[in-house]
Design an enzyme around this catalytic site. Structure first.
Site, PDB file in Angstrom:
ATOM      1  N   SER A 101       0.721  -1.306  -0.130  1.00 11.16           N
ATOM      2  CA  SER A 101       0.132   0.055   0.031  1.00 11.16           C
ATOM      3  C   SER A 101       0.869   1.385   0.131  1.00 11.16           C
ATOM      4  CB  SER A 101      -0.873   0.223   1.081  1.00 11.16           C
ATOM      5  OG  SER A 101      -0.148   0.011   2.212  1.00 11.16           O
ATOM      6  N   LYS A 144      -6.634   3.800   8.238  1.00  9.82           N
ATOM      7  CA  LYS A 144      -5.629   4.518   7.825  1.00  9.82           C
ATOM      8  C   LYS A 144      -6.250   6.248   7.598  1.00  9.82           C
ATOM      9  CE  LYS A 144      -3.499   1.149   4.864  1.00  9.82           C
ATOM     10  NZ  LYS A 144      -3.201   0.739   3.547  1.00  9.82           N
TER      11      LYS A 144
END
Length: 785
Positions: free
Chosen positions: A680, A723
């Site tokens: 990611s 996140k």
């Protein structure tokens, strides 16, 4: 002037597993060819005299000079019996101890040059004391050994005229180890020989006493059992005379009555009746009777047809779930769905749920809340660290101490066949030579198979299909795929700061105030204090450390009130620092200005999410790509893919292609002590490198996450909620996400979606447009919110 001792040359007869002492006789069987030749030579040329010496290793069939001990015994053959085979039977008498000076092995037998080496007594006081101790041991030995041998030894000891002969007699009578007997023969002086003899004989007598004690205790135990049997028979006769009930008979009648009244399935009824007939025929002292009784009682206590009635009042269940837990809407909705199905179809199978999430988010307590909402019994069973399959399925009754498995025992404790059964920490199941518990759960957690579950101890089919199984795990990585396929996975993500504040006010603070005996009027937790506590003293997705910190503050407040404080105490940020000390965590705020080569990324951690900065710098005249910060293989590959994309599209982004070959690049991700991995960070690395090569700084108010391909596509990632919440905690309100993750925004609290600005991308060029001002001169599209 000392005299020279005479030497002799005599045939040698090697001995296996035996030592001949001087002045003692020994029967021998001689079968080896060299040994027979030595005997014949002794009879023919040496008046029957030969040297008997023990071998060092009894397994050697043809010993040489190096295989023999250095001390032996000169002996005389008293009797010879030649059998029809190749064996000679001898009786030899020891004459004196000799030292072997040299061994000749050239002929058909071994011959040795020897000199007499008798042990001479010095008659010192110490030697006299050793002689006395030896004779006392001899008298003690006569008392300890069996009468036949004792009489023989007593006669031999009476005929012994010196301590040396007594010593040798006792060593032979007690069958002391061969090495110990040889050490007596090898002794350098009479004193040393007596010391060894006293030591060895004492050890043998202690062993003999211990053996006799064990035999005596066994006989006493047997006598005790016989006495108990007689007393029981007498007690039974007395009870019959008094007209009292026999306890054994009363127990049997009680079991018969319970068995007749029990509501059992046909198979269980048939097997229970058969085992009860066996139970009646067995004597009351038989161990098997106790095993059968335990099994019958288990059958009688199991809720074969007994179940609790589900409370299908959906508003009530919704209220209970909301009262017990804040948020967790997916779990609550799934339970209410099951209640709705039960209203339409009461025979519907219970779902098998798996709650997955970080520690402290409420997975275990959810099980209790679900049972309360359904009106069912609740049983929790931790399977973390379980290695033995039999712990789940039970042990067969053939084993001593066998018992039913944990699943059947949990149902028995619940008293109903439809409890809520929680299997806690299922991701921490072990596996070794005793079996694989995860494989045993394949049947238990399969609605098509668990209706005929058969425990090894019970050995009867029991229906587990009505049980509502709930499992919990922190991670799914360790679970076998077939087991995972049988469960409905519901993920419990971490809580946002607002959610933690709400949960603390509603649940944690009242609970800790009650634990410490305080009231809300005495101690207050304002919102700014709670946010300080959450941000600076806890770093977790769950609530355990937060509740622990609140408890610590309440205890310190209780101490102050106990010391005389009367005015209320408000837990402001300054008060919290004063009571708990310096901040444990210093959350990294958003950097106000980013130099070229630095970008802001987002990472998922077991404790929630975190902000991750990627830093890159050029290395003049360097080569290649250097990566530091404990980056995993996947993360390193993402950085290389980002560099390769920029290299292949250098002209498009106004980058000098020569810089890729003439200068190296060092990419570092801070917090180097923490391992990092995952795809990611791909677009974050690409933005950092693009910013470095173009010397254009990235926006400091924008964080990003997404996987990059070599052709510039941006692929979806996981952990979006964690996140985004990490970016918000750091003061970053602008986030770039893959287009495919737009659907995941629905998991965010509504106030977070309204406060944050999101940009969804499919290509790396779009990422550059949103993150590096001036790199791509196209109008910026309207942001999604």
């Amino acid at each position: 002037m000392s005299e020279t001792k005479p030497t002799l040359i005599l045939p040698v007869l090697p001995l296996k597993n035996v030592v001949l002492f001087p002045k003692l006789a020994l029967p021998l069987s001689v079968g080896r060819e060299a040994s027979r030749a030595a005997v014949e030579e002794a009879i023919r040329s040496h008046e029957g005299e030969l040297i008997l010496v023990a071998q060092r290793d009894a397994s050697v069939e043809n010993p040489g000079p190096g295989d023999l001990h250095r001390f032996g015994t000169r002996a005389k053959i008293r009797k010879v019996l030649r059998t029809s085979g190749a064996t000679m039977e001898l009786i030899v008498a020891g004459l004196e101890r000799v030292g072997i000076l040299e061994v000749h092995s050239g002929g058909a037998y071994l011959a040795a040059v020897v000199e007499p080496m008798p042990l001479v007594a010095d008659h010192t006081p110490e030697e006299k004391a050793l002689e006395t101790a030896l004779f006392e041991l001899a008298a003690k030995a006569i008392e300890r050994i069996n009468p036949q041998a004792a009489e023989q030894i007593s006669r031999l000891l009476e005929s012994a005229d010196d301590p040396q002969q007594t010593m040798h007699l006792l060593a032979t009578a007690f069958s002391i180890d061969l090495d110990k007997q040889q050490s007596l023969l090898d002794s350098k002086s009479m004193k040393e020989a007596l010391q060894l003899a006293v030591k060895y004989i004492s050890e043998e007598i202690r062993v003999l006493e211990m053996r006799q004690k064990i035999v005596s205790e066994a006989q006493e135990e047997m006598s005790k059992e016989q006495r108990e049997y007689v007393l029981r028979r007498q007690m039974k006769a007395i009870q019959q005379e008094l007209g009292e009930d026999d306890p054994v008979k009363a127990e049997t009648e009680e079991l018969r009555k319970r068995l007749a009244e029990a509501d059992l399935p046909d198979e269980a009824r048939k097997e229970a009746d058969r085992e009860f007939r066996r139970f009646e025929r067995l004597p009351d002292q038989s161990p098997e009777r106790h095993v059968l009784r335990a099994w019958i009682e288990l059958v009688l206590e199991l809720p074969w047809r007994k179940q609790t009635e589900d409370n299908l009042d959906i508003p009530r269940a919704r209220g209970i779930l909301n009262d017990d837990h804040y948020g967790l809407e997916d779990v609550k909705e799934r339970i209410l769905e099951h209640l709705g199905v039960l209203q339409r179809n009461p025979g519907a199978k219970a779902p098998i749920l798996c709650f997955v999430g970080p520690p402290g988010v409420g997975k275990t307590s959810l099980g209790q809340s679900i049972a309360r909402a359904l009106g069912r019994k609740f049983e929790r069973m931790s399977v973390g660290g379980l290695h033995d399959e039999s712990e789940l399925r039970g042990h067969r009754r053939t084993y001593i101490g066998a018992m039913a498995g944990r699943l059947i025992q949990a149902v028995r404790r619940a008293g109903a066949n439809n409890p809520v059964l929680m299997l806690d920490e299922i991701d921490k199941l072990g596996r070794d030579f005793r079996g694989d518990p995860a494989a045993a759960l394949l049947e238990v957690l399969d609605p098509e198979q668990n209706s005929t579950f058969r425990d090894n101890y019970l050995d009867l089919q029991f229906d587990l299909s009505k049980v509502m199984f709930i499992t919990t795990a922190n991670s799914l990585d360790t679970l076998p795929q077939p087991l995972l396929d049988r469960m409905e996975v519901i993920r419990l993500a971490g809580y946002s700061e607002e959610e933690k504040v709400a949960i603390a006010n509603k649940y944690l603070i009242p609970r800790q105030l009650k634990e410490t005996g305080l009231t809300g009027e005495q101690v207050a937790f304002p919102e700014d204090g709670l946010r300080k506590l959450i941000a600076s003293y806890t770093r977790e997705a769950g609530l355990r450390n937060l509740e622990r910190s609140i408890g610590s503050l309440c205890r310190k407040a209780a101490l102050r009130f106990a010391e005389g404080r009367t005015e209320p105490l408000s837990m402001s940020p300054d008060t919290i620092v004063e009571l708990l000390g310096p901040e444990t965590y210093l959350p990294e705020p958003a950097r106000q200005n980013l130099p070229a080569g630095v970008s802001t990324g987002l990472a998922w951690t077991p404790a929630g999410g975190d902000v991750l900065y990627v830093e890159a710098t050029l290395l003049p005249k360097g080569k290649g790509l250097t990566l530091t910060g404990q980056l995993g293989e996947v993360m390193q590959e993402s950085a290389r893919a980002a560099q390769s994309f920029l290299w292949s599209h250098a002209e498009e982004f106004h980058i000098d292609p020569q810089v890729f070959s003439e200068a190296g690049v060092h990419v570092h991700v801070p917090a180097g002590a923490i391992p990092k991995d995952g795809p990611s960070a791909g677009i974050t690395a690409a933005v950092a490198l693009a910013s470095l090569y173009t010397k254009k700084p990235a926006r400091p108010d924008t964080a990003m996450t997404g996987e990059i391909t070599l052709t510039g596509r941006v692929l979806p990632i996981g952990g979006v909620k964690e996140k985004v919440l990490a970016a918000r905690r750091a003061g970053i309100n602008r986030v770039v996400l893959p287009k495919a993750n737009q659907k995941d925004l629905r998991d965010l609290p509504e106030h977070v979606r309204k406060e944050m600005e999101f940009h969804f991308v499919e290509r790396i060029e779009e990422v550059f447009r949103h993150t590096i001002p001036g790199l791509i001169e196209t109008p910026e599209p309207v942001a999604a919110s």
